[in-house]
Enzyme design. Structure first.
Site, PDB file in Angstrom:
ATOM      1  N   LYS A 190       0.036  -8.578  45.146  1.00  0.00           N
ATOM      2  CA  LYS A 190       0.767  -8.905  43.915  1.00  0.00           C
ATOM      3  C   LYS A 190       1.528 -10.213  44.022  1.00  0.00           C
ATOM      4  O   LYS A 190       1.415 -11.073  43.139  1.00  0.00           O
ATOM      5  CB  LYS A 190       1.736  -7.752  43.576  1.00  0.00           C
ATOM      6  CG  LYS A 190       2.646  -8.031  42.381  1.00  0.00           C
ATOM      7  CD  LYS A 190       1.849  -8.104  41.094  1.00  0.00           C
ATOM      8  CE  LYS A 190       2.596  -8.785  39.966  1.00  0.00           C
ATOM      9  NZ  LYS A 190       2.516 -10.254  40.045  1.00  0.00           N
TER      10      LYS A 190
ATOM     11  N   ILE B  35      -5.008 -14.555  40.544  1.00  0.00           N
ATOM     12  CA  ILE B  35      -6.167 -15.312  41.040  1.00  0.00           C
ATOM     13  C   ILE B  35      -5.595 -16.434  41.909  1.00  0.00           C
ATOM     14  O   ILE B  35      -4.787 -17.232  41.434  1.00  0.00           O
ATOM     15  CB  ILE B  35      -6.981 -15.841  39.845  1.00  0.00           C
ATOM     16  CG1 ILE B  35      -7.780 -14.685  39.227  1.00  0.00           C
ATOM     17  CG2 ILE B  35      -7.866 -17.010  40.250  1.00  0.00           C
ATOM     18  CD1 ILE B  35      -8.512 -15.031  37.943  1.00  0.00           C
TER      19      ILE B  35
ATOM     20  N   HIS C 164      -3.864 -13.088  45.918  1.00  0.00           N
ATOM     21  CA  HIS C 164      -5.083 -12.343  46.259  1.00  0.00           C
ATOM     22  C   HIS C 164      -6.319 -13.247  46.236  1.00  0.00           C
ATOM     23  O   HIS C 164      -7.184 -13.117  45.386  1.00  0.00           O
ATOM     24  CB  HIS C 164      -5.235 -11.158  45.301  1.00  0.00           C
ATOM     25  CG  HIS C 164      -6.390 -10.240  45.612  1.00  0.00           C
ATOM     26  ND1 HIS C 164      -6.929 -10.107  46.879  1.00  0.00           N
ATOM     27  CD2 HIS C 164      -7.119  -9.414  44.808  1.00  0.00           C
ATOM     28  CE1 HIS C 164      -7.939  -9.234  46.823  1.00  0.00           C
ATOM     29  NE2 HIS C 164      -8.084  -8.810  45.600  1.00  0.00           N
TER      30      HIS C 164
ATOM     31  N   CYS D 208      -0.386  -6.944  37.788  1.00  0.00           N
ATOM     32  CA  CYS D 208      -1.662  -7.505  38.268  1.00  0.00           C
ATOM     33  C   CYS D 208      -1.440  -8.515  39.391  1.00  0.00           C
ATOM     34  O   CYS D 208      -0.591  -9.399  39.272  1.00  0.00           O
ATOM     35  CB  CYS D 208      -2.386  -8.254  37.153  1.00  0.00           C
ATOM     36  SG  CYS D 208      -2.689  -7.268  35.667  1.00  0.00           S
ATOM     37  N   SER D 209      -2.271  -8.428  40.428  1.00  0.00           N
ATOM     38  CA  SER D 209      -2.289  -9.491  41.427  1.00  0.00           C
ATOM     39  C   SER D 209      -2.933 -10.725  40.790  1.00  0.00           C
ATOM     40  O   SER D 209      -3.741 -10.607  39.878  1.00  0.00           O
ATOM     41  CB  SER D 209      -3.066  -9.053  42.666  1.00  0.00           C
ATOM     42  OG  SER D 209      -4.366  -8.637  42.318  1.00  0.00           O
TER      43      SER D 209
ATOM     44  N   CYS E  23     -13.677  -7.151  47.342  1.00  0.00           N
ATOM     45  CA  CYS E  23     -12.318  -7.496  47.778  1.00  0.00           C
ATOM     46  C   CYS E  23     -12.021  -6.979  49.173  1.00  0.00           C
ATOM     47  O   CYS E  23     -10.969  -7.279  49.739  1.00  0.00           O
ATOM     48  CB  CYS E  23     -11.294  -6.957  46.783  1.00  0.00           C
ATOM     49  SG  CYS E  23     -11.535  -7.633  45.137  1.00  0.00           S
TER      50      CYS E  23
END
Lengths: 396, 396
Positions: free
Chosen positions: B339, B223, B343, B220-221, B98
């Site tokens: 977030k 997809i 991402h 959670c960020s 990442c």
């Protein structure tokens, strides 16, 4: 390292002067007992030992790898190899298909010149034989244009198009190209690290199974496991002859063959070699020994022509007439090349520098080119989408 | 470009001075109508237009990408994006999980300092939503240690271990961490390029489905698909305020959590920020605006602590008490962060510089931090296996 401000001394004289302090290489072949990271660490440790450098002095690690994420779901190899060596250093992975090794070397050089590192470990590694040939072949197609993938063609097919176009343009027979793998197997038979250590003859090449006409099995480099590493720095290596990188250059081109102006030359190789020669201040006639990208027999022919070692349409003559053989005027692929030494994708571009360094140190045993002073490495990604050339010189 | 000899002028005063000449970004989100290369080209064209540079002046392209070869069997992106832009330049792909975007920026900087390029395009791109969540989640595990993959844990699980350890060590409740995604969604609601443009509240975070206790869905960020690009060079941008990179630094650590000394700090972030602050000659108190790696809520807390913006165990206080909010003392993740902005793995590290450049030019509209002069970008790979920090300054 001192990161506060940049070093200028290395380019004080306006010339590139990167020292190859150490080299290491695993055996190439089917290495089922070692993982991708095992191989990278083994080659790296050998290169660090050879450099006489303390492992703690390595402050950057550049990993060349193409297939780890597809075949083994392993990315993040810069950090993993650095941790695997148990050192504190900055790790990064570089990829450019089969040119990943050469691009990793260039990235290492840029780190040294820019002053962000003082001792760089560059390691190219690939693990390809744990999987079905179908799966590895599919993964390799990641180097191609997506449209070529959708068409269902594979790399032997793409290089067959190039080979066929070349043979038709210059009236060359496949028997005339067959002398190239014959030579490279002869060289490989002398290399204890080579994937294939047996010799072949022209008849065997011509009678081997047709993979994609006119390419036969024995025109193709194999799927191999292996790793190669170099330690780069600015100071001198203690003991023995020093070897320096005095020039490098990269070229790129359209990736898909359908978009190319010509099928029978790689513009990327022309550009890469032109830049490298210019930076090094040397010409083709000055090169004593070379490693070039012979993934298929035609690859070696185009390399010789595109970099100016022969006129267009005549590369096959010098590739076959003995001048590129050990003992000839300018030996090419003394390691055995991709064909016989093996082609663990990203290890290849680094292994080329390992072989040349040994040549220029004068310690290459039965493969030694007597009096070799200047060497050239030529590494290609895809069917010429990327090319990168490094020029090395032996010194004090 | 002249490749014969190297430029020295950029480090003549011993200080880094890399200009961000142009920035570009696609919308982040589920972009089913565009391919990976489409996205990279779109962001790149915007950055080149914004730079006022002729596209022909770009002589190197660095592509940050992690997942292309796994999800879409597409490697060789350096060459493909360069060809997609229709330019003659050297292309290379850089990967570090990442942190790929941030590492690509660093590679571009090294090309400029070393003189191998004069105008570098850096583009981070990722295409993640064309596939099942299972498949994308598996591909993302390529950033982890292989043993963690074999154990069957995924990234929410790994970050849950970190979050739990932190909460227990410092007696922090999950409701106290929930203010972080709430802030970042507020910022994202103001960003037309963000994946999520809606606000949330603490109760919604706490009531959202548990993914890996104590991490909830809204910690959670997502997809995402997307790309971001910058054009880097040495000269000044014509018109408007100039923005420069004045420091950068990378740190690495063990990739597997089981090998770490501590679960509640990222040594890689500490090292990366220390190097970057030292090179830039600034301290945390000088930073006016930041983009940090909030892949999960705990990520923003650790970033603040590890880089010295709060004492250990108190990052959650400043992350939640309003000083990191737009209008606060030092706004963090005005883009919406990972977030809310989304991402798309390798786009993230480049997008951070796009957002900061807009802040430091003073053209960031409703998200503008008044008087922002110095900004910091913090990008992490894996669970802290890699970290990279860039420091930017506005100038004339």
């Amino acid at each position: 390292m001192e990161n506060n401000g940049f070093e200028k001394k290395i380019n004080g004289n306006g010339k590139l002067d990167i020292r190859i302090l150490g080299v290491g290489q695993t055996r190439f072949g089917e290495l089922w007992g070692a993982s991708l990271i095992d191989l990278a660490v083994e080659a790296s440790r050998e290169a660090i030992r050879d450099s006489g450098t303390s492992i703690k002095e390595i402050d950057a690690v550049v990993v060349g790898n193409m297939l780890g994420s597809h075949l083994d779901n392993q990315s993040h190899l810069g950090a993993l190899v650095t941790a695997g060596l148990g050192i504190k250093a900055s790790g990064v992975r570089v990829e450019g298909a089969c040119a990943s090794g050469g691009l990793a070397i260039a990235t290492g050089i840029e780190k040294l010149i820019s002053g962000t590192a003082r001792k760089v470990l560059v390691v190219g590694a690939e693990k390809m034989t744990d999987y079905s040939t179908d799966f590895s072949t599919q993964a390799l197609m990641g180097a191609s244009d997506g449209d070529e993938q959708l068409a269902g063609i594979t790399f032997p097919g793409l290089y067959a198009l190039v080979t066929r176009a070349y043979m038709e343009e210059y009236g060359v027979a496949d028997s005339e190209l067959a002398s190239i793998p014959v030579k490279n197997h002869m060289h490989g038979s002398l290399n204890p690290k080579a994937h294939f250590r047996f010799t072949i003859d022209v008849e065997q090449v011509l009678k081997s199974p047709c993979i994609a006409s006119p390419i036969k099995l024995l025109d193709c480099s194999p799927i191999s496991d292996g790793a190669a590493a170099v330690v780069l720095g600015l100071g001198k290596r203690r003991g023995g002859r020093n070897v320096r990188i005095i020039g490098f250059g990269q070229g790129n081109d359209e990736v898909g063959l359908a978009s190319r102006r010509s099928l029978i030359e790689f513009g990327a190789s022309k550009e890469a070699s032109k830049k490298a020669f210019s930076m090094a201040g040397v010409e083709p006639k000055d090169i004593d020994v070379m490693e070039v990208h012979d993934c298929f027999s035609i690859g070696e022919v185009l390399a010789l022509e595109d970099m100016g070692f022969s006129r267009k349409g005549e590369g096959w003559v010098i590739a076959g007439n003995g001048e590129c053989k050990l003992g000839g005027r300018r030996p090419v692929n003394t390691s055995g090349g991709l064909k016989a030494c093996g082609h663990p994708i990203s290890a290849t571009g680094v292994k080329q520098l390992v072989e040349l360094t040994r040549q220029l140190r004068g310690v290459n045993g039965s493969r030694q080119v007597e009096g070799a002073r200047i060497g050239l490495a030529h590494n290609v990604g895809g069917v010429g989408g990327t090319a990168i050339v490094h020029i090395l010189e032996s010194g004090i």
